[in-house]
Enzyme design. Structure first.
Site, PDB file in Angstrom:
ATOM      1  N   GLY A   1      22.104  18.239  -1.809  1.00  0.00           N
ATOM      2  CA  GLY A   1      21.402  16.973  -1.642  1.00  0.00           C
ATOM      3  C   GLY A   1      21.253  16.216  -2.957  1.00  0.00           C
ATOM      4  O   GLY A   1      20.979  16.814  -4.002  1.00  0.00           O
TER       5      GLY A   1
ATOM      6  N   GLN B   1      15.016  31.581  -9.413  1.00  0.00           N
ATOM      7  CA  GLN B   1      14.834  30.185  -9.818  1.00  0.00           C
ATOM      8  C   GLN B   1      13.372  29.778  -9.850  1.00  0.00           C
ATOM      9  O   GLN B   1      13.052  28.629 -10.138  1.00  0.00           O
ATOM     10  CB  GLN B   1      15.665  29.244  -8.951  1.00  0.00           C
ATOM     11  CG  GLN B   1      15.207  29.108  -7.522  1.00  0.00           C
ATOM     12  CD  GLN B   1      16.220  28.332  -6.692  1.00  0.00           C
ATOM     13  OE1 GLN B   1      17.319  28.805  -6.423  1.00  0.00           O
ATOM     14  NE2 GLN B   1      15.873  27.130  -6.292  1.00  0.00           N
TER      15      GLN B   1
ATOM     16  N   GLY C   1      16.650  16.589   6.220  1.00  0.00           N
ATOM     17  CA  GLY C   1      17.461  16.449   5.008  1.00  0.00           C
ATOM     18  C   GLY C   1      18.506  17.547   4.921  1.00  0.00           C
ATOM     19  O   GLY C   1      19.684  17.286   4.646  1.00  0.00           O
ATOM     20  N   HIS C   2      18.085  18.784   5.177  1.00  0.00           N
ATOM     21  CA  HIS C   2      19.043  19.892   5.169  1.00  0.00           C
ATOM     22  C   HIS C   2      20.116  19.690   6.245  1.00  0.00           C
ATOM     23  O   HIS C   2      21.303  19.890   6.007  1.00  0.00           O
ATOM     24  CB  HIS C   2      18.330  21.221   5.466  1.00  0.00           C
ATOM     25  CG  HIS C   2      17.320  21.648   4.455  1.00  0.00           C
ATOM     26  ND1 HIS C   2      15.973  21.720   4.730  1.00  0.00           N
ATOM     27  CD2 HIS C   2      17.456  22.052   3.168  1.00  0.00           C
ATOM     28  CE1 HIS C   2      15.328  22.166   3.671  1.00  0.00           C
ATOM     29  NE2 HIS C   2      16.189  22.364   2.701  1.00  0.00           N
TER      30      HIS C   2
ATOM     31  N   MET D   1      11.993  13.804   2.068  1.00  0.00           N
ATOM     32  CA  MET D   1      11.685  15.042   2.791  1.00  0.00           C
ATOM     33  C   MET D   1      11.862  16.237   1.867  1.00  0.00           C
ATOM     34  O   MET D   1      12.788  16.264   1.047  1.00  0.00           O
ATOM     35  CB  MET D   1      12.599  15.181   4.004  1.00  0.00           C
ATOM     36  CG  MET D   1      12.261  14.187   5.077  1.00  0.00           C
ATOM     37  SD  MET D   1      13.187  14.544   6.569  1.00  0.00           S
ATOM     38  CE  MET D   1      12.603  13.188   7.588  1.00  0.00           C
TER      39      MET D   1
ATOM     40  N   ALA E   1      13.090  26.793   5.622  1.00  0.00           N
ATOM     41  CA  ALA E   1      12.062  25.786   5.941  1.00  0.00           C
ATOM     42  C   ALA E   1      12.776  24.445   6.152  1.00  0.00           C
ATOM     43  O   ALA E   1      12.465  23.433   5.533  1.00  0.00           O
ATOM     44  CB  ALA E   1      10.985  25.698   4.859  1.00  0.00           C
TER      45      ALA E   1
HETATM   46  P1  AMP Z   1      16.200  23.555  -0.769  1.00  0.00           P
HETATM   47  O1  AMP Z   1      16.097  24.330   0.522  1.00  0.00           O
HETATM   48  O2  AMP Z   1      15.003  22.751  -1.091  1.00  0.00           O
HETATM   49  O3  AMP Z   1      16.708  24.416  -1.905  1.00  0.00           O
HETATM   50  O4  AMP Z   1      17.331  22.489  -0.512  1.00  0.00           O
HETATM   51  C1  AMP Z   1      18.606  22.862  -0.046  1.00  0.00           C
HETATM   52  C2  AMP Z   1      19.527  21.685  -0.167  1.00  0.00           C
HETATM   53  O5  AMP Z   1      19.016  20.599   0.610  1.00  0.00           O
HETATM   54  C3  AMP Z   1      19.647  21.184  -1.603  1.00  0.00           C
HETATM   55  O6  AMP Z   1      20.991  20.811  -1.847  1.00  0.00           O
HETATM   56  C4  AMP Z   1      18.722  19.991  -1.603  1.00  0.00           C
HETATM   57  O7  AMP Z   1      19.081  19.012  -2.565  1.00  0.00           O
HETATM   58  C5  AMP Z   1      18.937  19.453  -0.197  1.00  0.00           C
HETATM   59  N1  AMP Z   1      17.811  18.603   0.222  1.00  0.00           N
HETATM   60  C6  AMP Z   1      16.502  18.900   0.121  1.00  0.00           C
HETATM   61  N2  AMP Z   1      15.760  17.844   0.559  1.00  0.00           N
HETATM   62  C7  AMP Z   1      16.631  16.879   0.941  1.00  0.00           C
HETATM   63  C8  AMP Z   1      16.490  15.558   1.479  1.00  0.00           C
HETATM   64  N3  AMP Z   1      15.288  15.021   1.697  1.00  0.00           N
HETATM   65  N4  AMP Z   1      17.611  14.854   1.749  1.00  0.00           N
HETATM   66  C9  AMP Z   1      18.842  15.387   1.516  1.00  0.00           C
HETATM   67  N5  AMP Z   1      19.041  16.642   1.018  1.00  0.00           N
HETATM   68  C10 AMP Z   1      17.956  17.376   0.736  1.00  0.00           C
END
Ligand code: AMP
Length: 288
Positions: free
Chosen positions: A151, A64, A39-40, A188, A35
């Site tokens: 992130g 998790q 940010g990713h 985000m 998704a």
């Molecule tokens: P997730 O898919 O939510 O597990 O996030 C995957 C990676 O993207 C993790 O390292 C998160 O910290 C990073 N991440 C999620 N949202 C953001 C954002 N808004 N800005 C920067 N990194 C992000």
């Protein structure tokens, strides 16, 4: 533009990375649950600074999520994710299935203390970081990248992963990327799609309150006073607050009001059925 390779098994991943290594390339891994949003994508850009090959993993990790959480409802948008990664010249997407990551009989997990037991996310999601540290350790050992990028949005997670990689001697540089925000300040997140229009309009309050509290602390107000008012403002804005705290950025230990030095503010709050987390620097570097 060429499509990223889609790798489904550890054998395929290892074969691909071994080929790159034999050619003298440096590899960055960006673990995600898909998704994807900007940010990713920004994390891939950080990997690109020192690496010639970028692998983005997409795996919604069941371990998790607690039983009452949103594992089955979590947004899964694989085709759109692939299209976004193609535009970013990502070399490979590692998207294993659950049985590949957790075959029958799987029973080993990473057990944590330190920043994982700081009384923040762990208080509300007691099994979460064991699941995160286990899956991230597996991904790092599977890929053996030079660099892995996470992130700052998930600040406690980043601290837990830095510590776990160090403690388990996983030979990788863990890099943190700054939080990418919407224009109104909302961090985000893949979970923002859960917000109703009214909740979406209310959601930037978290960042606004943190920004105001941080300014007051920098101006000399005791953190405990600023935090108490911040908590009240978040609750008055229609949120159920889990925590709003200022902590040491690395250990995540509480910091006395009269201490100087680095300080991070972290928040988690629920609005409707969505739980949002965010954090900002109060004092990013030691002050003398
Ligand atoms: P997730 O898919 O939510 O597990 O996030 C995957 C990676 O993207 C993790 O390292 C998160 O910290 C990073 N991440 C999620 N949202 C953001 C954002 N808004 N800005 C920067 N990194 C992000």
């Amino acid at each position: 533009m060429s499509s990223p390779l889609v790798l489904r098994t550890v054998a395929e991943l290892r074969r691909t990375v071994a080929g790159w290594r034999a050619a003298g390339e440096r590899v960055a891994l960006v673990p995600t649950m898909g998704a994807l949003h900007p940010g990713h994508v920004s994390l891939a850009g950080i990997g690109r600074r020192t690496c010639t090959r970028i692998v983005v993993s997409i795996f919604v990790n069941p371990t998790q999520f607690a039983p009452n959480e949103d594992f089955s409802a979590y947004p899964r948008t694989f085709e759109a994710d692939l299209a976004a990664l193609e535009a970013e010249r990502i070399d490979a997407v590692f998207a294993p299935g659950v049985p590949d990551m957790y075959p029958d009989g799987f029973c080993t997990t990473v057990s944590l203390a330190g920043p994982a037991a700081a009384g923040l996310e762990d208080r509300f999601r007691p099994t979460h970081f064991a699941g995160v540290a286990t899956v991230v350790s597996k991904l790092l050992i599977r890929c053996l990248p030079d660099v892995a990028v996470f992130g700052e949005k998930d600040w406690q997670q980043l601290a837990v992963i830095r510590r776990a990689a160090r403690d388990l001697d996983i030979p990788v540089d863990i890099l943190g990327g700054p939080t990418i925000r919407e224009s109104d300040g909302l961090a985000m997140s893949s979970r923002n799609v859960y917000l109703t229009p009214e909740e979406r309009a209310a959601a930037p309050l978290l960042h606004r309150v943190m920004t105001r509290c941080a300014e007051r602390i920098r101006a000399g107000e005791p953190a405990s006073t600023a935090m108490a008012e911040g908590r009240a403002a978040i609750e008055a804005g229609g949120f159920a607050l889990d925590y709003l705290e200022t902590r040491d950025p690395d250990s995540l230990a509480p910091v006395a009001d009269d201490a100087s030095g680095p300080l991070r503010m972290l928040v988690a709050a629920r609005i409707g059925r969505t739980r949002l987390i965010d954090n900002i620097a109060v004092r990013p570097v030691a002050q003398h």
